[in-house]
Design a protein around this motif. Structure first.
Motif: not given
Length: 449
Positions: A157-166, A178-183, A201-205
């Motif tokens: 969920d890109a929108t929710s994740l961006m809100d939390r990161a911001q 997004q890094l690599g193949h979205g990992h 901030l790095v958010i990894a799978a």
């Protein structure tokens, strides 16, 4: 949390019986590819990097500082000769890396729960595994300081994740990719906070391996330090701009005076030598900085390419931001370096023109001098001919006098001669004989020449 010394860095065993003797540098060159292995980072983690300029800072000073870490009071100086050292310190690891112009200190430690992805602009420095006094007393001057937080999260969920990161950045505008193949995601505001640190901030799978997390952290941190080192050429360019403009104007004036012949060669030469000295001094002082800027910019491009970024809708990627903000500065530095090179070449060409003018003037003066010497030689020949005529007369006079005295002596002895008549009759013969002998001497001398 981090790996031990890479096995490839162990000295190569002797190849007994199979190979010729090793080149003395074989092991060093072979191990260079493993010289700075990335850490193995277990998520969630806090990576603290402080990079300092090491001009005037010896390895002894850096070793003494590392000995202040717990459990490393007896750290031998020899371990710092490889420019890379990773020191385990219980629940955290300290990594030391020495480069040509700067030294990096990296602390990898666990992340407190209050700083996880749901937090809003969390405070991080109070949870440092090393004492603040140890960081503050690192020998050198700070060029980069970064707090890199690495956490796990759901990336679908890109929108929710961006809100939390911001929100984690306190609602500030951020850039993200997004890094690599979205990992994983990388988010930062590239701002220096009141505590002197930048935040990333790095958010990894979920399930991201420790090796991948280590590679991500290393590339992101290197992008930032190399970016800042590349930009160190920009203040130099701004400082040089007035001098270069003045030098170009002075060179144009010298060229005009050279063309119009409105100044003496000596005045032009003095002015040109002074200008050339200024240009060459500036080149010698700053050519390394310009070359370093190109090298660091190349490294920035390589590290960004290794991240294999993909855009997040509505947000600039790191590469886009760097391209728009870093490229103009790098282009300015490159243009100034080319400007200095061009100015030096133009000074060289002007010097060649002035040298040609001086050579022509010298040749003209030499021609005039030769003409004067030729006229002097002609005059000398004429004078010599005059002197020769006088010499013939003088020698003939003395010969005739001797003949006259001889005739008088013969008359006194009873010889039936008239000395005056005999000598008078002999005058033409004497003159001819003297002239003939002088001509013969001249002929021999000229024939020898």
């Amino acid at each position: 949390m981090t790996s031990s010394l890479h096995p490839a860095l162990i000295s190569l065993p002797p190849a007994v019986g199979y190979l010729p003797p090793d080149d003395p540098q074989r092991a060093v060159l072979h191990n260079e590819v493993h010289a700075r292995p990335p850490a193995r980072v277990q998520l969630p983690a806090l990576v603290v990097q402080v990079a300092v300029l090491n001009a005037g800072i010896s390895r002894d000073m850096e070793c003494a500082h590392l000995r202040r870490l717990a459990g490393h009071a007896e750290l031998p100086l020899e371990r710092l000769q490889a420019n890379f050292l990773r020191l385990p310190c219980g629940d955290h690891t300290v990594k030391w890396e020495r480069h040509t112009e700067f030294t990096r200190y990296s602390i990898v430690q666990g992340l407190p729960e209050r700083a996880l992805l749901g937090a809003k602009q969390p405070e991080l420095l109070s949870s440092l595994a090393v004492a603040p006094e140890w960081l503050q007393s690192i020998p050198g001057t700070t060029v980069s300081a970064i707090l890199l937080v690495m956490v796990e999260g759901e990336l679908h969920d890109a929108t929710s994740l961006m809100d939390r990161a911001q929100a984690w950045f306190g609602g500030k505008p951020v850039i993200a990719s997004q890094l690599g193949h979205g990992h994983s995601w990388a988010v930062t505001d590239l701002q220096i906070d009141a505590d002197g640190f930048e935040r990333m901030l790095v958010i990894a799978a979920s399930g991201t391996s420790e090796s991948r997390a280590g590679r991500i952290s290393q590339r992101l941190l290197e992008v930032e330090i190399y970016r800042l080192m590349a930009l160190r050429g920009l203040p130099v360019v701004k400082k040089l701009a007035p001098m270069l403009s003045e030098a170009e104007s002075a060179l144009a004036d010298i060229t005009a005076r050279l063309e119009n012949k409105s100044a003496s060669d000596q005045d032009l030469l003095d002015t040109l030598v002074s200008l050339a000295a200024r240009v060459e001094r500036a080149t010698a002082e700053h050519i390394y900085r310009f070359s370093a800027t190109r090298a660091y910019n190349t490294l920035v491009g390589q590290r960004l390419a290794e991240l294999r970024e993909k855009p997040i809708p509505g947000t600039q990627t790191l590469s886009e931001f760097m391209q728009r903000r870093l490229s103009p500065a790098i282009a300015t530095v490159a243009a100034t370096a080319q400007r200095m090179t061009s100015l030096s070449e133009r000074v060289t060409r002007t010097s060649a023109l002035l040298r040609t003018r001086v050579d022509i003037a010298t040749e003209t003066q030499n021609q005039i001098l030769l003409e004067k010497l030729t006229r002097g030689q002609e005059l000398q020949l004429r004078l010599q001919s005059t002197v020769e005529g006088l010499s013939i007369a003088a020698i003939s006079y003395y010969v005739i006098s001797l003949l006259l005295y001889g005739g008088k002596a013969a008359k006194a002895a009873g010889a039936p001669v008239n000395p005056e008549i005999v000598v008078g009759a002999a005058i033409p013969l004497v003159l001819w004989l003297v002239w003939r002998n002088i001509r013969r001497i001249h002929a021999k001398l000229h024939g020898r020449d």
